[in-house]
Write an enzyme that holds these catalytic residues in place. Sequence first.
Site, PDB file in Angstrom:
ATOM      1  N   TYR A  18       0.819  -1.215   0.000  1.00 59.58           N
ATOM      2  CA  TYR A  18       0.000   0.000   0.000  1.00 59.58           C
ATOM      3  C   TYR A  18       0.855   1.269   0.000  1.00 59.58           C
ATOM      4  CZ  TYR A  18      -2.966  -3.706   1.786  1.00 59.58           C
ATOM      5  OH  TYR A  18      -3.608  -4.901   1.960  1.00 59.58           O
ATOM      6  N   ASP A 247     -14.058 -15.431   8.780  1.00 61.26           N
ATOM      7  CA  ASP A 247     -12.667 -15.170   8.432  1.00 61.26           C
ATOM      8  C   ASP A 247     -11.915 -14.912   9.738  1.00 61.26           C
ATOM      9  OD1 ASP A 247     -10.256 -14.055   7.775  1.00 61.26           O
ATOM     10  OD2 ASP A 247     -11.040 -12.676   6.272  1.00 61.26           O
TER      11      ASP A 247
HETATM   12  N1  PMP Z   1      -8.612 -11.680   6.173  1.00 63.95           N
HETATM   13  C1  PMP Z   1      -8.298 -10.905   7.218  1.00 63.95           C
HETATM   14  C2  PMP Z   1      -9.299 -10.745   8.332  1.00 63.95           C
HETATM   15  C3  PMP Z   1      -7.066 -10.264   7.282  1.00 63.95           C
HETATM   16  O1  PMP Z   1      -6.784  -9.474   8.341  1.00 63.95           O
HETATM   17  C4  PMP Z   1      -6.133 -10.474   6.236  1.00 63.95           C
HETATM   18  C5  PMP Z   1      -4.755  -9.822   6.257  1.00 63.95           C
HETATM   19  N2  PMP Z   1      -4.638  -8.644   6.929  1.00 63.95           N
HETATM   20  C6  PMP Z   1      -6.498 -11.283   5.168  1.00 63.95           C
HETATM   21  C7  PMP Z   1      -7.735 -11.878   5.165  1.00 63.95           C
HETATM   22  C8  PMP Z   1      -5.561 -11.503   4.012  1.00 63.95           C
HETATM   23  O2  PMP Z   1      -4.477 -12.258   4.394  1.00 63.95           O
HETATM   24  P1  PMP Z   1      -3.110 -12.223   3.558  1.00 63.95           P
HETATM   25  O3  PMP Z   1      -2.540 -10.866   3.736  1.00 63.95           O
HETATM   26  O4  PMP Z   1      -2.287 -13.307   4.177  1.00 63.95           O
HETATM   27  O5  PMP Z   1      -3.450 -12.515   2.134  1.00 63.95           O
END
Ligand code: PMP
Length: 434
Positions: A18, A247
């Site tokens: 970012y 998630d």
């Molecule tokens: N889901 C959540 C809740 C996250 O916090 C993140 C990463 N910050 C992700 C998915 C994506 O994971 P990654 O960066 O390992 O692709």
Amino acid sequence: MDFDEMVRIDQQHCLHPYSSPSKPGVSVPVVGAEGVRLLLADGRELIDGMASWWCVIHGYNHPKLNQALQDQISKMSHVMFGGITHPQALTLAKKLVDITPVKLQKVFFSDSGSVAVEVAIKMAIQYWAALGKCNKNRMLTVRNGYHGDTFGAMSVCDPVTGMHHLFSDIVVKQYFADAPKCRYDSVWNEADIKNFKDILEKNYEKIAAVILEPIVQGAGGMRFYAPEYLRQIRQLCDEYDVLLIVDEIATGFGRTGKLFACEHAGVTPDIICLGKAITGGYMSFAATMTTNKVCDGIGRKNGVFMHGPTFMANPLACSVANASIDLLLTYNLQQMIGEIENGLEEGLAPCRDMPGVCDVRVLGAIGVVEMKNSVDLPKIQEEFVRRGVWVRPFGRLIYLMPPFVITRSELEFLTKQVVEVVSSLASSSSLNRQ
Ligand code: PMP
């Protein structure tokens, strides 16, 4: 390479998360890490308040995790998972099945959190398609969510703070309900779920699954919401025949004080996404778990699940994940996270009354100071580094998410720096973005 040379080469050739690809900022050169400390190229040490984006729960350079990798590397670093299996994957699959809600019996390993979310979305869509409901292919989620940076994941991130405006014609249009308003510890207000319920009621025939972060909305705003919200969502999903994907990539493996955040609500999802701390922060790895029901659905009429990353179930990642989970299970999590929670509460409390601060909240090993205005990231980061801590705010949020092994005095030092920086923000506004 010395400090300055590292900064120079980095700015010349490396793109960072970012960040501007044409006007790179200064990235801090780290050459080693031990426990909760990052060692910089010029010899300085920083106490890490970020656990490398929530992952490094046991601290850096942990002997048990190092050993697990060394043992595995001498046996086999990688082998394809198509048509082959191996002990580390089997041990990990069983371990994950044992520690997650009992209905989650099947594990799909992948490379990163975003991919785990893609896998979850595909599972849900394939499940309904296999049952002859091909129109049930959209997701319902809540605003302020964050689920990753790949296209499917982006489509369920908050449409305003996420990246929808950049990719509006490409990102799949999903359903968004209002973000939960009821805070974690406040009295439940039935009105909170109304908008979600209305959307589900009207559109359930087109919705394959609800996806959301349980209890803590992380990168979308660091908000902690009432467990009752999640319970009601589970009930509504059952009522309207929609799958529930939680998630837990950011919340899983103890961060909120429970092993998994859905335990706060006693909810079992149909699909769970795990990542980040799964390897104790040693390497990128993730898992999407689901039920026999979903797998049997997808597998009807000889259906196969259409995903298969090259590095699926990588043995090194599985071995360090096994070691990390074993270690985590030796902790008295409630006490350990409870102490961090108290330390964050006490340590950040002085920020509550400072001008420029709109909220201070703590849940488990997560402490958040929400400012009224966005902070000037390069300046504030430099100030934190000068003070010997690693804290990387985003937007209006200055937050701490330290490794679980942080000591009381290290945590005191960390929170003191946050308090002093926030107080200087309040008095000078020099670290605020103008
Ligand atoms: N889901 C959540 C809740 C996250 O916090 C993140 C990463 N910050 C992700 C998915 C994506 O994971 P990654 O960066 O390992 O692709």
